[in-house]
Design an enzyme around this catalytic site. Structure first.
Site, PDB file in Angstrom:
ATOM      1  N   ASN A 123      16.381 -21.321 -19.065  1.00 54.29           N
ATOM      2  CA  ASN A 123      16.559 -21.748 -20.463  1.00 54.29           C
ATOM      3  C   ASN A 123      15.775 -23.020 -20.784  1.00 54.29           C
ATOM      4  OD1 ASN A 123      18.243 -23.318 -18.869  1.00 54.29           O
ATOM      5  ND2 ASN A 123      19.785 -23.578 -20.457  1.00 54.29           N
ATOM      6  N   HIS A 147      28.782 -19.939 -11.842  1.00 57.22           N
ATOM      7  CA  HIS A 147      29.846 -20.930 -12.093  1.00 57.22           C
ATOM      8  C   HIS A 147      31.202 -20.358 -12.516  1.00 57.22           C
ATOM      9  CE1 HIS A 147      28.384 -20.259 -16.145  1.00 57.22           C
ATOM     10  NE2 HIS A 147      27.351 -21.064 -16.030  1.00 57.22           N
ATOM     11  N   ASN A 188      30.177 -26.505 -19.668  1.00 58.00           N
ATOM     12  CA  ASN A 188      30.480 -25.121 -19.972  1.00 58.00           C
ATOM     13  C   ASN A 188      30.125 -24.235 -18.783  1.00 58.00           C
ATOM     14  OD1 ASN A 188      31.228 -22.852 -21.353  1.00 58.00           O
ATOM     15  ND2 ASN A 188      29.310 -22.650 -22.473  1.00 58.00           N
ATOM     16  N   ASP A 239      24.900 -26.314 -11.058  1.00 59.39           N
ATOM     17  CA  ASP A 239      24.746 -26.262 -12.523  1.00 59.39           C
ATOM     18  C   ASP A 239      24.250 -27.620 -13.034  1.00 59.39           C
ATOM     19  OD1 ASP A 239      24.625 -25.365 -15.095  1.00 59.39           O
ATOM     20  OD2 ASP A 239      26.787 -25.161 -15.378  1.00 59.39           O
TER      21      ASP A 239
HETATM   22 ZN   LIG Z   1      25.856 -21.330 -17.418  1.00 61.69          ZN
END
Ligand SMILES: [Zn+2]
Lengths: 312, 437
Positions: B95, B235, B281, B308
């Site tokens: 991303n 996650h 998140n 993460d």
């Molecule tokens: Zn994620």
């Protein structure tokens, strides 16, 4: 007295009594021809409002002026502040550099007053943050209830409507439970999630079931802009199931109090005739707000309520 | 290339079943020999007595911000942070801006990783064009590129459309590539800022229910069964998801899972301070969820600890909680948190910790990083002092961003040296960047 007022969690029942007693003494000031006390002369209070709320801002402004404080109004509608590019923190530091003694903050983001209190030396008063709390509203509501019922302990208070999104409900439940009142939250589960039971309040879905037993019926504002979220089928159905109309009012105790934090949606959560009935103390709530806010500024910024000779 | 003799360390190498005090000679990028007491034979001797010598760590879930937000993290800065944390490989999430949904982007990421030269940079590819969940990304082209993409994900978003999820899984079977899901039903999670429960209700914040994660995990497992695709759940954070994965694995579904250090260390109690650094998140969950994640790490339900790692600039985090982006950095604290929160209290063994940080993730990606560390194997090695105490100080983090709720935390477990393919990338805790390129 505490340095900041961020949440009703901070207040013991003794604190609440002190605040309400002080408000009562200060109320007499507003009945004098010259409605001013010199207590906060030379102190500066800033109203930092990220959400438009004329009534709360004016109430705080007047409270500060009655105590002779200098008042700055900083209305930073969050959109314009974002557009200008000044962050919340930069604004806080600017106010700090100007030497303000107290910041009264209204913000759409829950917890913003908590964050602010970590950035500045000034006292921070939460004038409503997101869906979190509105402690001065709760205190003026407690004050208004106490005017009519000597003791808040054991008082049966129904809070009706959108508890989930209401900062008024959160602060009121905490304050009422601290004072020993018996709180019942009424509304559909879309507006009253089961977790609310951990606040020490009972939960019910049927307003008609509790009408006869309650001393106070506190109606929350239905936020019409939430209609798209499918929390209930229609305003008509809401009014039929949870609106307080004259038919329901007639079934309640004769000394029952009808309260609302305003602004009202007449015909939805409250019937027009009910809001104007003698049982409604909605206008007293507004008047009492001034005294309670004076009391808080007085206790937090300058006053010495313990030694008695304070109001002259 | 230098020769190093690691003298007197406790070698824990789960892949060969070794846990004993022995020497390790590193030469020409490989483990030249191991033994109780090796001869120096001209090698530089590094005394590692009292320290653990283990296969280099592998992070399955790293957000670098290059291309697009190089002010927040470059591939070079993430590589340095990773090496400092004991890593020898990181899997970069797609991303970025532009999104890594084509061979050109993943090759660029791969090349920048090579240039930095501190860890293996394994680029993950997007599942869908622009991560919009509508059209397939150039999956085969990314697999066949020099970046050799093997894990695909729209991380940051879950794939909302079940038919699209099914089609991509079917297609990935061609390459035996991995479908990795960020499990989040966006309708259920919409507007949520923290875990939905008593605390979100009390704090007046819109919550993200556990079910938003669990529904998608259950759906994906059903689709993995249907398609035969390899599924990896990113996650995972709830007791329910851990149980869903446990049952699927018992049934023989090809599913793996990872959990983050923050989800096994922290709960939604952190949010009471409204600290935007605790916004992440999936959100920090309840104590019950945290304990269930620890249990799943211990019993083998979860294969990997993944960071993460999500850098955000100070000005983006230093705002009202509601407006702050979710995410925290993690590459430099993950080993220490694993030791402090899991090993030292006795929830897992040191060997299991190394499985979770190295062997497990390395197997998922098909890398040599996870060992074994026997003679002739590539020398990806981390040396750490399992008891070394340090305090998390933002000024000392190599990541360009310092957004972590662990600031000021005293942790037990310190990286001493990292070897990437036989080269020292970290020596005595100092990253040797610049000397390598
Ligand atoms: Zn994620």
């Amino acid at each position: 007295m505490m340095k900041h007022l961020l949440s009703m969690d901070q207040l013991s029942s003794a604190d609440i009594v002190t605040i309400l007693d002080t408000a009562e003494s200060l109320r007499s000031v507003t009945d004098r021809p010259i409605k001013k006390l010199p207590t906060l002369r030379g102190r500066t209070v800033c109203n930092l409002f990220y959400e438009a709320s004329t009534r709360t801002r004016i109430s705080f402004e007047l409270a500060a002026k009655r105590l002779s404080a200098d008042v700055i109004n900083f209305s930073a509608d969050s959109k314009s502040s974002v557009a200008k590019g000044e962050s919340f923190k930069d604004t806080a530091w600017t106010l700090e550099a100007m030497g303000v003694d107290a910041i009264i903050v209204r913000h759409g983001s829950s917890g913003a007053p908590h964050q602010l209190s970590q950035w500045v030396k000034a006292s921070v008063l939460n004038a409503g943050d997101g869906q979190h709390e509105h402690p001065t509203q709760a205190l003026l509501d407690l004050y208004s209830m106490r005017e009519h019922f000597k003791d808040l302990e054991g008082l049966k208070v129904a809070i009706v409507g959108d508890v989930l999104h209401s900062r008024v409900a959160r602060s009121n439940v905490k304050g009422l439970v601290t004072m020993g009142a018996d709180v019942i939250l009424i509304g559909p589960p879309t507006l009253i999630p089961p977790q609310a039971a951990t606040w020490g309040a009972r939960i019910g879905y049927d307003l008609d079931e509790v009408l006869e037993e309650i001393d106070v019926c506190y109606l929350l504002r239905v936020q019409k802009e939430r209609q798209s979220e499918q929390l209930f089928p229609s305003l008509r159905e809401y009014a039929a199931l949870w609106g307080l109309d004259s038919r329901r009012l007639a079934r309640m105790k004769p000394e029952v109090l009808v309260m609302h934090p305003g602004p009202m949606n007449r015909g939805v959560e409250i019937g027009a005739d009910v809001s104007e009935s003698p049982r409604s103390i909605i206008l007293d709530q507004v008047a009492n707000g001034l005294a309670v806010r004076m009391s808080l500024l007085y206790l937090m910024l300058g006053g010495r309520s313990e030694d008695g000779e304070v109001f002259e | 290339m230098s020769r190093y003799l690691l003298r007197g360390g406790r070698v824990i190498d789960p892949a060969s079943g070794v846990d004993e005090r022995r020497d390790l000679l590193i030469e020409e990028g490989v483990v030249a020999s191991t033994g109780a007491t090796l001869d120096e034979a001209g090698a530089e001797v590094i005394d590692v007595a009292g320290a653990v010598v283990a296969p280099g760590l592998v992070d399955l879930h790293t957000h670098v911000r290059e291309p697009g937000r190089e002010d927040e993290e470059t591939i070079a800065s993430a590589s340095a942070a990773a090496a400092a944390g004991g890593y020898t490989a990181i899997c970069t999430m797609p991303n970025t801006d532009p999104i890594a949904d084509s061979a050109a982007i993943v090759e660029k990421v791969w090349a920048l990783g090579r240039e930095a030269g501190l860890v293996e940079v394994v680029a993950a590819g997007a599942l869908s064009k622009g991560q919009r969940g509508e059209k397939m990304a150039d999956i085969g082209e990314m697999v066949r590129s020099v970046a050799r993409v093997r894990l695909f994900t729209d991380d940051g978003h879950g794939v909302q459309n079940s038919l699209f999820a099914r089609r991509v899984m079917e297609y990935l079977v061609t390459f035996d590539a991995i479908y990795a899901e960020h499990c989040e039903d966006e309708a259920l999670a919409a507007g949520g800022m923290m875990h939905e429960g008593e605390r979100s209700m009390a704090l007046g914040m819109r919550g993200i229910p556990s079910e938003a994660e669990e529904l998608m995990a259950a759906r994906d497992i059903a689709l993995a069964k249907l398609t035969g695709c390899r599924l990896h759940l990113l996650h995972i954070s709830t007791a329910g998801t851990a149980e869903i994965v446990r049952r699927a694995r018992a049934e023989g579904v090809r599913v793996t899972a990872e959990a983050t250090p923050h989800h096994f260390s922290l709960t939604d109690a952190e949010l009471e301070s409204y600290d935007p650094n605790a916004k992440v998140n999936p959100p920090l969950r309840t104590e019950e969820d945290r304990a269930a994640i620890v249990g799943a790490l211990a019993d083998g339900t979860i294969d990997a600890i993944a960071t993460d790692h999500a850098p955000h600039a100070l000005e983006e985090k230093d705002v009202e909680f509601q407006y702050a982006p979710p995410g925290m950095v993690g590459l430099e604290t993950s080993l220490a948190l694993t030791l402090t929160e899991l090993v030292h209290p006795g929830h897992i063994s040191l060997t299991r910790a190394i499985e979770l940080l190295s062997v497990g993730p390395s197997r998922i990606l098909g890398l040599p990083q996870g060992g074994p560390l026997t003679s002739g194997d590539p020398a990806h090695v981390v040396v750490f002092d399992p008891d070394g105490e340090w305090t998390v100080d933002p000024a000392r983090l190599r990541s360009l961003c310092k957004n972590t709720p662990f600031v000021g935390r005293k942790l037990r477990g310190r990286v001493l040296h990292t070897f990437f393919a036989g080269r020292l990338t970290v020596r005595d805790g100092v990253v040797l960047a610049g000397e390598l390129v």
